[in-house]
Design a protein around this motif. Sequence first.
Motif, PDB file in Angstrom:
ATOM      1  N   VAL A 149      -5.404 -12.042  -5.119  1.00  0.00           N
ATOM      2  CA  VAL A 149      -4.603 -12.965  -5.919  1.00  0.00           C
ATOM      3  C   VAL A 149      -5.377 -13.373  -7.174  1.00  0.00           C
ATOM      4  O   VAL A 149      -4.806 -13.449  -8.271  1.00  0.00           O
ATOM      5  N   ALA A 150      -6.678 -13.595  -7.033  1.00  0.00           N
ATOM      6  CA  ALA A 150      -7.494 -13.942  -8.200  1.00  0.00           C
ATOM      7  C   ALA A 150      -7.504 -12.803  -9.211  1.00  0.00           C
ATOM      8  O   ALA A 150      -7.411 -13.033 -10.422  1.00  0.00           O
ATOM      9  N   ARG A 151      -7.576 -11.567  -8.712  1.00  0.00           N
ATOM     10  CA  ARG A 151      -7.542 -10.423  -9.618  1.00  0.00           C
ATOM     11  C   ARG A 151      -6.186 -10.305 -10.311  1.00  0.00           C
ATOM     12  O   ARG A 151      -6.108  -9.944 -11.486  1.00  0.00           O
ATOM     13  N   TYR A 199       0.373  -3.832 -15.044  1.00  0.00           N
ATOM     14  CA  TYR A 199       0.858  -3.415 -13.729  1.00  0.00           C
ATOM     15  C   TYR A 199      -0.003  -4.048 -12.635  1.00  0.00           C
ATOM     16  O   TYR A 199      -1.229  -3.956 -12.662  1.00  0.00           O
ATOM     17  N   GLN A 200       0.638  -4.693 -11.664  1.00  0.00           N
ATOM     18  CA  GLN A 200      -0.080  -5.334 -10.574  1.00  0.00           C
ATOM     19  C   GLN A 200       0.374  -4.836  -9.210  1.00  0.00           C
ATOM     20  O   GLN A 200      -0.011  -5.381  -8.183  1.00  0.00           O
ATOM     21  N   GLY A 201       1.172  -3.786  -9.206  1.00  0.00           N
ATOM     22  CA  GLY A 201       1.709  -3.272  -7.955  1.00  0.00           C
ATOM     23  C   GLY A 201       0.653  -2.827  -6.971  1.00  0.00           C
ATOM     24  O   GLY A 201       0.827  -2.975  -5.752  1.00  0.00           O
ATOM     25  N   ASP A 202      -0.468  -2.314  -7.470  1.00  0.00           N
ATOM     26  CA  ASP A 202      -1.527  -1.869  -6.577  1.00  0.00           C
ATOM     27  C   ASP A 202      -2.120  -3.033  -5.791  1.00  0.00           C
ATOM     28  O   ASP A 202      -2.338  -2.936  -4.579  1.00  0.00           O
ATOM     29  N   LEU A 203      -2.320  -4.155  -6.458  1.00  0.00           N
ATOM     30  CA  LEU A 203      -2.868  -5.327  -5.772  1.00  0.00           C
ATOM     31  C   LEU A 203      -1.836  -5.946  -4.826  1.00  0.00           C
ATOM     32  O   LEU A 203      -2.194  -6.426  -3.746  1.00  0.00           O
ATOM     33  N   GLU A 204      -0.568  -5.917  -5.223  1.00  0.00           N
ATOM     34  CA  GLU A 204       0.483  -6.436  -4.350  1.00  0.00           C
ATOM     35  C   GLU A 204       0.571  -5.615  -3.063  1.00  0.00           C
ATOM     36  O   GLU A 204       0.757  -6.175  -1.978  1.00  0.00           O
ATOM     37  N   ARG A 205       0.419  -4.293  -3.169  1.00  0.00           N
ATOM     38  CA  ARG A 205       0.424  -3.444  -1.976  1.00  0.00           C
ATOM     39  C   ARG A 205      -0.765  -3.743  -1.076  1.00  0.00           C
ATOM     40  O   ARG A 205      -0.642  -3.732   0.148  1.00  0.00           O
ATOM     41  N   ARG A 208      -5.526 -10.434 -14.327  1.00  0.00           N
ATOM     42  CA  ARG A 208      -4.721  -9.449 -15.049  1.00  0.00           C
ATOM     43  C   ARG A 208      -3.562 -10.118 -15.770  1.00  0.00           C
ATOM     44  O   ARG A 208      -3.194  -9.716 -16.871  1.00  0.00           O
ATOM     45  N   GLY A 209      -2.978 -11.121 -15.128  1.00  0.00           N
ATOM     46  CA  GLY A 209      -1.863 -11.826 -15.748  1.00  0.00           C
ATOM     47  C   GLY A 209      -2.278 -12.568 -17.004  1.00  0.00           C
ATOM     48  O   GLY A 209      -1.507 -12.675 -17.962  1.00  0.00           O
TER      49      GLY A 209
END
Length: 62
Positions: free
Chosen positions: A19-21, A33-39, A25-26
């Motif tokens: 979440v911190a990462r 793209y944040q899909g990798d961290l969400e997965r 990024r945000g």
Amino acid sequence: MSNDPKLTAGEKAKVGWYVARMCKRGIASETVYQGDLERKVDRVIDKARKRAEKNAEQAKRK
């Protein structure tokens, strides 16, 4: 979220790190793209859910 399993300390730390990462990024850009961290977060929660189900099955057997 009410059906989310209880997380261990290590799992909480991993989710917090991811979440911190995502926040970092945000801040850099809203279009990153944040899909990798969400997965990765989803995988941690899925493993915790499987562990909780396994523990519940073992508790029923006893």
